[in-house]
Design a protein around this motif. Structure first.
Motif, PDB file in Angstrom:
ATOM      1  N   THR A  72       0.858  -1.181   0.000  1.00  0.00           N
ATOM      2  CA  THR A  72       0.000   0.000   0.000  1.00  0.00           C
ATOM      3  C   THR A  72       0.896   1.234   0.000  1.00  0.00           C
ATOM      4  OG1 THR A  72      -1.761  -1.112   1.237  1.00  0.00           O
ATOM      5  CG2 THR A  72      -1.756   1.275   1.291  1.00  0.00           C
ATOM      6  N   CYS A  77      -3.782   8.681  -0.305  1.00  0.00           N
ATOM      7  CA  CYS A  77      -4.668   7.902  -1.183  1.00  0.00           C
ATOM      8  C   CYS A  77      -4.603   6.398  -0.905  1.00  0.00           C
ATOM      9  CB  CYS A  77      -4.347   8.174  -2.649  1.00  0.00           C
ATOM     10  SG  CYS A  77      -4.637   9.894  -3.128  1.00  0.00           S
ATOM     11  N   TYR A  79      -3.162   3.698  -2.204  1.00  0.00           N
ATOM     12  CA  TYR A  79      -3.394   2.742  -3.290  1.00  0.00           C
ATOM     13  C   TYR A  79      -2.858   1.381  -2.836  1.00  0.00           C
ATOM     14  CZ  TYR A  79      -3.869   7.114  -5.923  1.00  0.00           C
ATOM     15  OH  TYR A  79      -4.248   8.366  -6.356  1.00  0.00           O
ATOM     16  N   ASP A  96       1.909   8.678  -4.704  1.00  0.00           N
ATOM     17  CA  ASP A  96       0.971   9.058  -3.644  1.00  0.00           C
ATOM     18  C   ASP A  96       1.639  10.076  -2.720  1.00  0.00           C
ATOM     19  OD1 ASP A  96      -1.169   9.172  -1.928  1.00  0.00           O
ATOM     20  OD2 ASP A  96      -0.982   7.117  -1.186  1.00  0.00           O
ATOM     21  N   CYS A 128      -7.657  11.766  -5.438  1.00  0.00           N
ATOM     22  CA  CYS A 128      -6.986  10.464  -5.560  1.00  0.00           C
ATOM     23  C   CYS A 128      -7.372   9.763  -6.855  1.00  0.00           C
ATOM     24  CB  CYS A 128      -7.320   9.579  -4.365  1.00  0.00           C
ATOM     25  SG  CYS A 128      -6.634  10.187  -2.797  1.00  0.00           S
ATOM     26  N   SER A 132      -4.793   8.794  -9.927  1.00  0.00           N
ATOM     27  CA  SER A 132      -4.692   7.432 -10.452  1.00  0.00           C
ATOM     28  C   SER A 132      -4.959   7.402 -11.956  1.00  0.00           C
ATOM     29  CB  SER A 132      -5.688   6.511  -9.733  1.00  0.00           C
ATOM     30  OG  SER A 132      -5.738   5.242 -10.351  1.00  0.00           O
ATOM     31  N   TYR A 176      -8.446   1.580  -4.642  1.00  0.00           N
ATOM     32  CA  TYR A 176      -8.339   2.753  -3.757  1.00  0.00           C
ATOM     33  C   TYR A 176      -9.735   3.217  -3.369  1.00  0.00           C
ATOM     34  CZ  TYR A 176      -9.106   5.319  -8.132  1.00  0.00           C
ATOM     35  OH  TYR A 176      -9.636   5.773  -9.314  1.00  0.00           O
TER      36      TYR A 176
END
Length: 282
Positions: A72, A77, A79, A96, A128, A132, A176
């Motif tokens: 992660t 965010c 992700y 991020d 976010c 992405s 996410y």
């Protein structure tokens, strides 16, 4: 998304999690019929009796078992890798940064075989998600990919894209959190008051349940009624809406089981040849 309907026949195997937009009508919904993966991204199709935009996810196999915990990112965010749903096309986790850009807009153009679809991404609405999406554009994740699903319900009119596999089950190998809209007007077609208007021109993420965003997104070509469970992160420009209208006018491809479907592959196949960020110089 407790009232999502099961995926279209043939799209997902039984017990396979599905990414979807929720079904839209006020008819009885098959409660509990849809199995949703914890990390799937989807829009489920609305049925005459429901309101779903979904994306299905392939079941994990023994070979996918990973001993280490999913990675992660450390920024706001978060992700997160989805080892049980490997990427349909290899791509790293997005950047991020501690200060995620949350102001301004960014232009992206989807060059399709039916014409351009210009998008204006809104960082303030969904920082976010925009981060992405731009990451996937920059890594050419969306280049040479199909838009696998067109819906033509009176209450759900969308084109769904973003899965390189074209099956409705593919994603980027990460998920996410949602950045859900809070100010959408109630859908006049829904007497329960639960659904909201996702207006013509809206750009939103498909998912397979809470906080399962990945790469699949949908473009709304006519006002649609959905529960506000789908992140809105931008809008389609006028030229893009003209392109969407041409695609929608072709209708949904008929099948042996359904000669006049309202949910399925577009009759006019749609390919995103290239997705390009347009840099403005201020």
């Amino acid at each position: 998304m407790s009232s999502e309907l099961p995926p279209r026949t043939g799209v997902a195997a039984p017990r396979r999690p599905v990414r979807a937009l929720t079904r839209l009508a006020g008819v009885t919904v098959l409660a509990g019929a849809l199995v949703v993966g914890a990390s799937a991204a989807a829009v489920a199709a609305p049925g005459p009796s429901g309101d779903a935009v979904t994306a299905s996810v392939a079941p994990p196999t023994a070979a996918d078992t990973v001993t280490r915990p999913p990675r992660t990112t450390h920024g706001p965010c978060a992700y997160t890798e989805t080892p049980d749903e490997p990427a349909a096309r290899p791509v790293p986790l997005p950047p991020d940064p501690r200060r995620t850009p949350a102001r301004g807009t960014v232009r992206v153009t989807l060059a399709t075989n039916h014409g351009p679809i210009g998008l204006t991404l809104d960082r303030a609405a969904a920082p976010c998600t925009v981060q992405s999406f731009l990451h996937l554009v920059g890594k050419r994740f969306y280049d040479r990919t199909p838009c696998h699903r067109l819906t033509a319900y009176p209450t759900l009119s969308v084109l769904q894209c973003g899965d390189p596999s074209g099956t409705g089950e593919g994603g980027p190998g990460y998920r996410y959190r949602d950045e859900l809209p809070t100010d959408l007007p109630p859908a006049p077609t829904d007497p329960t008051g639960e659904r909201r208007v996702y207006a013509r021109g809206v750009l939103a993420m498909a998912n397979a349940g809470p906080d399962t965003n990945g790469s699949q997104f949908f473009l709304v070509y006519a006002n649609s009624a959905l529960r506000p469970n789908y992140t809105i992160f931008g809008e389609v420009d006028a030229a893009g809406l003209a392109t969407l209208d041409r695609i929608a006018a072709g209708g949904v491809a008929p099948t042996a089981e359904d000669p006049a479907p309202v949910d399925g592959a577009p009759a006019l196949p749609v390919t995103i040849r290239k997705a390009v960020r347009t840099h403005h110089h201020h």
